[in-house]
Design an enzyme around this catalytic site. Structure first.
Site, short mmCIF file in Angstrom:
data_model
loop_
_atom_site.label_atom_id
_atom_site.label_comp_id
_atom_site.label_asym_id
_atom_site.label_seq_id
_atom_site.Cartn_x
_atom_site.Cartn_y
_atom_site.Cartn_z
N ARG A 111 55.26 42.56 46.57
CA ARG A 111 56.00 42.05 45.41
C ARG A 111 56.51 43.17 44.52
O ARG A 111 57.52 43.01 43.82
CB ARG A 111 55.17 41.04 44.62
CG ARG A 111 55.41 39.62 45.11
CD ARG A 111 54.38 38.68 44.56
NE ARG A 111 53.11 38.87 45.23
CZ ARG A 111 51.92 38.65 44.68
NH1 ARG A 111 51.84 38.24 43.45
NH2 ARG A 111 50.84 38.85 45.39
N GLU A 162 38.02 42.91 46.21
CA GLU A 162 36.90 42.05 45.81
C GLU A 162 35.94 41.84 47.00
O GLU A 162 34.73 41.92 46.86
CB GLU A 162 37.46 40.72 45.31
CG GLU A 162 36.49 39.97 44.45
CD GLU A 162 37.11 38.68 43.92
OE1 GLU A 162 38.34 38.53 44.04
OE2 GLU A 162 36.35 37.85 43.40
P1 AMP Z 1 44.47 44.66 41.66
O1 AMP Z 1 44.26 45.70 42.72
O2 AMP Z 1 43.21 43.88 41.41
O3 AMP Z 1 45.04 45.23 40.37
O4 AMP Z 1 45.50 43.58 42.21
C1 AMP Z 1 46.37 43.93 43.22
C2 AMP Z 1 47.51 43.00 43.45
O5 AMP Z 1 47.05 41.69 43.70
C3 AMP Z 1 48.47 42.89 42.30
O6 AMP Z 1 49.47 43.87 42.37
C4 AMP Z 1 49.08 41.52 42.53
O7 AMP Z 1 50.16 41.60 43.43
C5 AMP Z 1 47.96 40.75 43.16
N1 AMP Z 1 47.23 39.94 42.19
C6 AMP Z 1 45.97 40.12 41.74
N2 AMP Z 1 45.60 39.13 40.92
C7 AMP Z 1 46.66 38.29 40.84
C8 AMP Z 1 46.91 37.06 40.14
N3 AMP Z 1 45.99 36.49 39.35
N4 AMP Z 1 48.12 36.49 40.27
C9 AMP Z 1 49.06 37.04 41.07
N5 AMP Z 1 48.89 38.19 41.76
C10 AMP Z 1 47.70 38.81 41.65
#
Ligand code: AMP
Length: 163
Positions: free
Chosen positions: A51, A88
């Site tokens: 995205r 996670e």
């Molecule tokens: P993070 O590594 O936890 O910062 O998340 C990585 C990617 O997961 C982000 O760039 C989003 O594309 C996706 N992502 C994580 N949480 C969400 C959410 N609640 N809604 C939509 N996309 C999410």
């Protein structure tokens, strides 16, 4: 931005950006905002599959900059750097081409959502191999409760919306 409970799994409130992308004025204003916070000349916009590409490529066009994709493991055809990072559950690997960024160039990193910050922290680790100047890290959405910003404290962070 539409919020969808329990997607892609129980307990996650998914922030769906597709309604925003569909709205021509709002999509344009997102890119215009990222342009307006880019006060120095940017050589390269880097974003993270998949995205991130939606915003990163439009921003590169608007800034007259080049575009570099960071991709999931196994997608890039040439010599690469790679980094593994914790999710996670389990781990993931992202990659960048070894010739993607010129030493000393001005770059920004763009992604859709800052959640835990694990993905963008890993992307920054890849970009730091090139001795480029990271002038900003841009997000459409910051999920403040997950405190991802604290992991990226060395760089200016811009988020258009926060929850
Ligand atoms: P993070 O590594 O936890 O910062 O998340 C990585 C990617 O997961 C982000 O760039 C989003 O594309 C996706 N992502 C994580 N949480 C969400 C959410 N609640 N809604 C939509 N996309 C999410």
């Amino acid at each position: 931005i539409r919020s969808i409970p329990d997607f892609p799994k129980n307990g996650i409130l998914f922030r769906d950006i597709t309604p925003l992308l569909l709205d021509k004025k709002k999509f344009k204003s997102c890119i215009d905002h990222f342009v307006s916070v880019s006060t120095e000349k940017i050589d390269t916009v880097i974003s993270i599959e998949s995205r991130g590409f939606i915003f990163g490529s439009a921003l590169a066009y608007a800034l007259g900059a080049g575009f570099v994709p960071i991709r999931k493991e196994g997608k890039l055809p040439y010599e690469k750097f790679q980094v593994s990072y914790e999710l996670e559950y389990g781990s993931a690997v992202i990659e960048i081409h070894r010739d993607a960024i010129k030493k000393g160039s001005n770059i920004v990193i763009v992604d859709d959502v800052l959640a835990t910050g694990g993905t963008v922290e890993a992307a920054i680790g890849l970009v730091e191999k090139f001795e480029a100047k990271i002038l900003g890290v841009y997000f459409l959405i910051e999920l403040e409760g997950l405190k991802g910003r604290a992991r990226l404290s060395n760089y200016p962070i811009h988020a258009l919306a926060s929850y």
